[in-house]
Design a protein around this motif. Structure first.
Motif, mmCIF file in Angstrom:
data_model
loop_
_atom_site.group_PDB
_atom_site.id
_atom_site.type_symbol
_atom_site.label_atom_id
_atom_site.label_comp_id
_atom_site.label_asym_id
_atom_site.label_seq_id
_atom_site.Cartn_x
_atom_site.Cartn_y
_atom_site.Cartn_z
ATOM 1 N N VAL A 420 -13.331 9.274 -33.076
ATOM 2 C CA VAL A 420 -14.266 9.066 -32.474
ATOM 3 C C VAL A 420 -15.380 10.494 -32.034
ATOM 4 C CG1 VAL A 420 -15.377 8.970 -30.147
ATOM 5 C CG2 VAL A 420 -13.167 7.855 -30.657
ATOM 6 N N ARG A 421 -16.776 9.597 -32.999
ATOM 7 C CA ARG A 421 -18.052 10.762 -33.780
ATOM 8 C C ARG A 421 -18.815 10.774 -32.118
ATOM 9 N NH1 ARG A 421 -16.419 12.612 -38.695
ATOM 10 N NH2 ARG A 421 -14.820 11.268 -39.789
ATOM 11 N N ARG A 422 -19.458 11.540 -32.710
ATOM 12 C CA ARG A 422 -20.468 11.706 -31.547
ATOM 13 C C ARG A 422 -21.763 11.694 -32.498
ATOM 14 N NH1 ARG A 422 -17.603 16.753 -32.118
ATOM 15 N NH2 ARG A 422 -16.381 17.672 -29.949
ATOM 16 N N PRO A 423 -22.791 11.455 -32.062
ATOM 17 C CA PRO A 423 -24.026 11.023 -32.900
ATOM 18 C C PRO A 423 -24.887 11.939 -34.464
ATOM 19 C CG PRO A 423 -24.728 10.929 -30.086
ATOM 20 C CD PRO A 423 -23.321 11.687 -30.458
ATOM 21 N N ASP A 424 -23.689 13.278 -34.127
ATOM 22 C CA ASP A 424 -24.343 13.829 -35.238
ATOM 23 C C ASP A 424 -23.683 13.324 -35.952
ATOM 24 O OD1 ASP A 424 -21.801 15.571 -34.625
ATOM 25 O OD2 ASP A 424 -22.892 16.981 -33.994
ATOM 26 N N GLY A 425 -22.304 12.703 -36.261
ATOM 27 C CA GLY A 425 -21.432 12.409 -36.825
ATOM 28 C C GLY A 425 -19.892 13.705 -37.348
ATOM 29 N N SER A 426 -20.175 14.877 -36.449
ATOM 30 C CA SER A 426 -18.674 15.276 -36.461
ATOM 31 C C SER A 426 -17.889 14.666 -35.439
ATOM 32 C CB SER A 426 -19.295 16.688 -35.511
ATOM 33 O OG SER A 426 -19.671 16.478 -34.175
ATOM 34 N N VAL A 427 -16.296 14.847 -35.439
ATOM 35 C CA VAL A 427 -15.644 14.597 -34.593
ATOM 36 C C VAL A 427 -15.428 14.299 -33.067
ATOM 37 C CG1 VAL A 427 -12.994 13.350 -34.556
ATOM 38 C CG2 VAL A 427 -14.300 13.930 -36.809
ATOM 39 N N SER A 428 -15.877 13.967 -32.281
ATOM 40 C CA SER A 428 -15.354 14.167 -30.565
ATOM 41 C C SER A 428 -13.492 14.676 -30.394
ATOM 42 C CB SER A 428 -16.092 13.442 -30.003
ATOM 43 O OG SER A 428 -15.778 13.195 -28.470
ATOM 44 N N HIS A 429 -12.920 13.151 -30.986
ATOM 45 C CA HIS A 429 -11.689 13.024 -30.291
ATOM 46 C C HIS A 429 -11.348 12.288 -31.332
ATOM 47 C CE1 HIS A 429 -13.995 10.154 -27.422
ATOM 48 N NE2 HIS A 429 -12.560 9.492 -27.677
ATOM 49 N N ASP A 443 -10.594 19.123 -23.287
ATOM 50 C CA ASP A 443 -11.554 19.026 -23.560
ATOM 51 C C ASP A 443 -12.603 18.796 -23.266
ATOM 52 O OD1 ASP A 443 -14.163 19.567 -25.322
ATOM 53 O OD2 ASP A 443 -13.323 18.995 -27.384
ATOM 54 N N GLU A 444 -13.396 19.410 -22.174
ATOM 55 C CA GLU A 444 -15.104 19.295 -21.520
ATOM 56 C C GLU A 444 -16.198 18.129 -22.263
ATOM 57 O OE1 GLU A 444 -15.887 22.811 -22.181
ATOM 58 O OE2 GLU A 444 -14.075 22.021 -21.806
ATOM 59 N N THR A 445 -15.715 18.670 -23.376
ATOM 60 C CA THR A 445 -16.987 17.850 -24.612
ATOM 61 C C THR A 445 -16.513 16.082 -24.738
ATOM 62 O OG1 THR A 445 -16.497 18.394 -26.791
ATOM 63 C CG2 THR A 445 -17.728 19.896 -24.350
ATOM 64 N N ALA A 446 -15.295 15.870 -24.912
ATOM 65 C CA ALA A 446 -14.512 14.488 -25.864
ATOM 66 C C ALA A 446 -14.712 13.622 -24.023
ATOM 67 C CB ALA A 446 -13.552 15.037 -26.043
ATOM 68 N N ASP A 447 -14.280 12.663 -24.062
ATOM 69 C CA ASP A 447 -13.771 11.515 -23.178
ATOM 70 C C ASP A 447 -12.244 11.434 -22.301
ATOM 71 O OD1 ASP A 447 -14.721 9.701 -21.814
ATOM 72 O OD2 ASP A 447 -14.597 7.492 -23.264
ATOM 73 N N VAL A 448 -11.932 12.152 -21.827
ATOM 74 C CA VAL A 448 -10.537 12.399 -21.772
ATOM 75 C C VAL A 448 -10.857 11.528 -20.513
ATOM 76 C CG1 VAL A 448 -9.058 13.564 -20.836
ATOM 77 C CG2 VAL A 448 -10.469 14.843 -22.168
ATOM 78 N N PRO A 449 -10.247 10.282 -20.290
ATOM 79 C CA PRO A 449 -9.046 9.417 -18.960
ATOM 80 C C PRO A 449 -8.933 10.561 -18.282
ATOM 81 C CG PRO A 449 -7.601 8.990 -20.798
ATOM 82 C CD PRO A 449 -9.091 10.156 -21.822
ATOM 83 N N GLY A 450 -10.723 9.989 -16.950
ATOM 84 C CA GLY A 450 -10.169 10.694 -15.426
ATOM 85 C C GLY A 450 -10.756 12.363 -15.387
ATOM 86 N N GLY A 451 -11.033 12.165 -16.595
ATOM 87 C CA GLY A 451 -12.121 13.010 -16.969
ATOM 88 C C GLY A 451 -11.877 14.350 -16.714
ATOM 89 N N VAL A 452 -12.291 15.831 -16.539
ATOM 90 C CA VAL A 452 -11.651 17.014 -16.654
ATOM 91 C C VAL A 452 -12.548 17.795 -15.823
ATOM 92 C CG1 VAL A 452 -11.409 19.255 -17.520
ATOM 93 C CG2 VAL A 452 -11.517 16.959 -18.970
ATOM 94 N N ASP A 453 -11.791 18.849 -14.980
ATOM 95 C CA ASP A 453 -12.506 19.323 -13.682
ATOM 96 C C ASP A 453 -12.899 19.859 -13.875
ATOM 97 O OD1 ASP A 453 -12.020 21.612 -11.401
ATOM 98 O OD2 ASP A 453 -10.646 20.101 -10.185
ATOM 99 N N PRO A 454 -14.145 20.461 -13.032
ATOM 100 C CA PRO A 454 -15.723 21.267 -13.306
ATOM 101 C C PRO A 454 -15.586 22.079 -13.789
ATOM 102 C CG PRO A 454 -15.548 19.674 -11.670
ATOM 103 C CD PRO A 454 -14.686 19.429 -12.064
ATOM 104 N N GLY A 455 -14.293 23.264 -12.338
ATOM 105 C CA GLY A 455 -14.072 24.289 -12.955
ATOM 106 C C GLY A 455 -13.185 24.651 -13.436
ATOM 107 N N GLY A 456 -12.541 24.055 -14.866
ATOM 108 C CA GLY A 456 -12.317 24.539 -15.790
ATOM 109 C C GLY A 456 -10.732 25.129 -15.453
#
Length: 461
Positions: A420-429, A443-456
Motif C-alpha cells: 500500500v503506497r502513499r501519494p508520493d509513491g513510498s510504501v506505507s505498509h 507505525d502511527e503513519t500507517a493504516d494500523v487496524p484499530g489505530g495507534v494510541d496518540p501517546g505513543g
C-alpha cells in the motif's frame, strides 16, 4: 560428474540390499524387488527371491494395485488444466445419473466424497469384473457411507467414477487414454492393464506355515481405474521422477505440487502418524521427513512408491504375496537410508539476473504488531516472509504480474500480499489478507487496524 549423476557409495548400496533382504525374509515374500531414485534417475536396483539362481530385475512386472489411482488422478488433473472441468464441479455436471453425482471431483480425488470403501459383494478384488458391468453395479443401492465432504473415507468406487469421467470426457476407454496421455510420453513401456512376460505370479503365503497357494488373477473391469495396472520397478522409478519434477508433456510441476498438498484430513487414529491424503497421493511424516506416494495391494501382490521431494530421493518396492512384508515401512526406510547416508548436496547459490527496484524496496524487516518479520527476495524470483526468531507463520509468494503476490504455502497459501503506497509513491505498509505489516512496530503513519494510541510508546511512569 555432478553429485546428481554419481552412483551410490558401496556402503549405501549394501545397506539398501540388507534392508531389502530383511524385508523379504521376515515378510516371507516369494520375491521382492526394489529401486531407488536420486537426481532424476534410478541409481540402485535390488531384489531377493525364494527361487535359487536368479532374481527379478527392473523389467519384471508386478501388479501395483492402488498406485493405479495416482495414474487416474493425473488424467483428471490434465482435464482440469485444459479447462474441461473444475475440481469443484459436482460429478453430476459431467457424468449424470450415477446416483453419486453430488460429490465433487476434488472430493472424489481426495476420498472425501462420502462413498463406500468397496463395491457391493462379492469382493471385487477376487472376483471377475464381468460381475459389475455397469457403474450401478459398482455403487450399489446405497453408494454413500457418509455425507459428501464430511470426512476422509478411502473409496475404491470413487476412483471407478473418476475413470468413467475420463472415458466420458475423452470419448475413449480409460486405459487407451492413459497409454496415450501418460504412459507413452513418460516412456513407461512395461506398464499396462494386462501382464506381459516376464511377470511375477501372485501368491498367498500361509500365516502359520511356510507353504503357498496361488491367488486368482482377475480382470477388474469397471474397477480398473482403482487398481488394475501392472508395472515394473524400472517404470515406477521413472514415474517417481515425474511425480517429483513434472513433465510439461503430461502435467506441470505446479499441478503436481497441488496433488502433493493435503486435501483430506487424517482419521483421528492416524493423526499421531502424521498421515494425510492429497489428490491421488498419500502423504505422511516419517523419520522427520515429508513423504508422498502411494501403496497398493491386490490378492497376490503388494506395491509401494515413496518420494521425499526435499531429499530428491524416491523408492519403489514390489512383492508378489498377499500379505507379509511391511512394504510402506520398507519404502520409507530405503529413502531414509540414502537421505541420511548421502545427504542431498544443494545447488550453488546464484543471484538474481535482475531485480525490480519496486520489489527490492520491500525487502527487509517488517512488523506485524510487535512481531518482527523478514521479507526476502530470492533467486527464484519469489518473496519469502517469515518471523525473524522462533516459530510462526511463513510463506513464499509468487508474483501475479500486477504488483501483488500470492502465498504458496501454510497459513498464507492463496492469500494476496500487496504494498500500500502513499501519494508520493513510498510504501506505507504491506497488506496480507487484512494483516498490516509496518516498517516499525505500530507505525502511527500507517493504516494500523484499530489505530495507534496518540501517546505513543512509554514506560510505566
Amino acid at each position: 560428474m555432478t553429485p546428481a549423476q554419481e552412483d551410490l557409495l558401496p556402503a549405501t548400496r549394501r545397506a539398501l540390499l540388507h534392508r531389502v533382504a530383511v524385508g523379504q525374509a521376515e515378510g516371507r515374500a516369494p520375491s521382492l524387488v526394489a529401486a531407488v531414485v536420486r537426481g532424476g534417475r534410478a541409481v540402485w536396483h535390488g531384489s531377493r527371491t525364494s527361487v535359487e539362481g536368479h532374481g527379478p530385475d527392473e523389467n519384471v512386472q508386478y501388479r501395483i494395485g492402488s498406485i493405479t489411482k495416482t495414474f487416474t488422478a493425473v488424467l483428471v488433473m490434465r482435464l482440469r488444466d485444459e479447462g474441461v472441468l473444475d475440481l469443484g464441479d459436482p460429478l453430476e455436471k459431467h457424468l449424470p445419473s450415477t446416483g453419486a453425482g453430488e460429490a465433487t471431483i476434488r472430493e472424489l480425488l481426495a476420498h472425501t466424497g462420502g462413498l463406500a470403501a468397496e463395491s457391493p459383494a462379492p469382493w471385487w478384488e477376487r472376483t471377475p469384473g464381468s460381475l459389475r458391468p455397469e457403474l450401478s453395479d459398482v455403487l450399489g443401492e446405497r453408494p454413500f457411507a457418509h455425507p459428501a465432504g464430511a470426512r476422509f473415507h478411502y473409496s475404491n468406487p470413487g476412483y471407478t467414477l473418476l475413470g468413467a469421467l475420463v472415458e466420458k470426457l475423452r470419448g475413449a476407454p480409460w486405459e487407451d487414454v492413459l497409454r496415450r496421455e501418460v504412459l507413452e510420453p513418460l516412456g513407461l513401456e512395461r506398464t499396462g492393464g494386462q501382464p506381459q512376460a516376464p511377470h511375477a505370479g501372485g501368491w498367498a503365503v500361509h500365516p502359520w506355515a511356510d507353504v503357498m497357494m496361488p491367488e486368482p488373477l482377475e480382470d477388474l473391469g469397471r474397477m480398473a481405474p482403482a487398481g488394475q495396472l501392472w508395472s515394473t520397478s524400472g517404470d515406477l522409478a521413472r514415474f517417481a521422477v515425474f511425480l517429483a519434477r513434472g513433465d510439461e508433456r503430461v502435467l506441470s510441476a505446479q499441478s503436481l505440487r497441488e496433488m502433493r498438498t493435503p486435501a483430506a484430513p487424517a482419521e483421528a487414529t492416524e493423526v499421531v502418524d502424521g498421515t494425510a491424503y492429497g489428490l491421488g497421493l498419500q502423504i505422511q511424516h516419517r523419520h522427520g521427513r515429508l513423504l508422498v506416494g502411494h501403496s497398493g495391494s491386490l490378492p497376490g501382490f503388494l506395491a509401494n512408491l515413496t518420494i521425499s521431494v526435499a531429499d530428491d530421493v524416491a523408492a519403489v518396492v514390489l512383492a508378489n504375496c498377499t500379505s507379509g512384508p511391511q512394504i510402506a515401512a520398507l519404502g520409507a526406510d530405503l529413502v531414509r537410508l540414502v537421505a541420511e547416508a548421502e545427504p542431498r548436496i544443494p545447488e550453488p547459490w546464484r543471484p538474481l539476473r535482475e531485480a525490480d527496484s519496486a520489489t527490492l524496496d520491500l525487502a527487509g524487516p517488517w512488523y506485524w504488531g510487535t512481531s518482527a518479520f523478514g521479507l526476502r527476495l530470492t533467486a527464484d524470483g519469489l518473496l519469502w516472509l517469515g518471523p525473524l526468531s522462533g516459530t510462526g507463520r511463513r510463506s513464499r509468494f509468487r508474483a501475479n504480474g500486477d504488483g501483488t503476490w500470492t502465498g504458496l504455502e501454510g497459513y498464507f497459501a492463496g492469500e494476496v500480499l500487496r504494498a500500500v503506497r502513499r501519494p508520493d509513491g513510498s510504501v506505507s505498509h504491506l497488506d496480507l489478507g487484512s494483516f498490516v505489516f509496518t516498517r516499525k512496530p505500530y507505525d502511527e503513519t500507517a493504516d494500523v487496524p484499530g489505530g495507534v494510541d496518540p501517546g505513543g510508546w512509554r514506560g510505566i511512569g
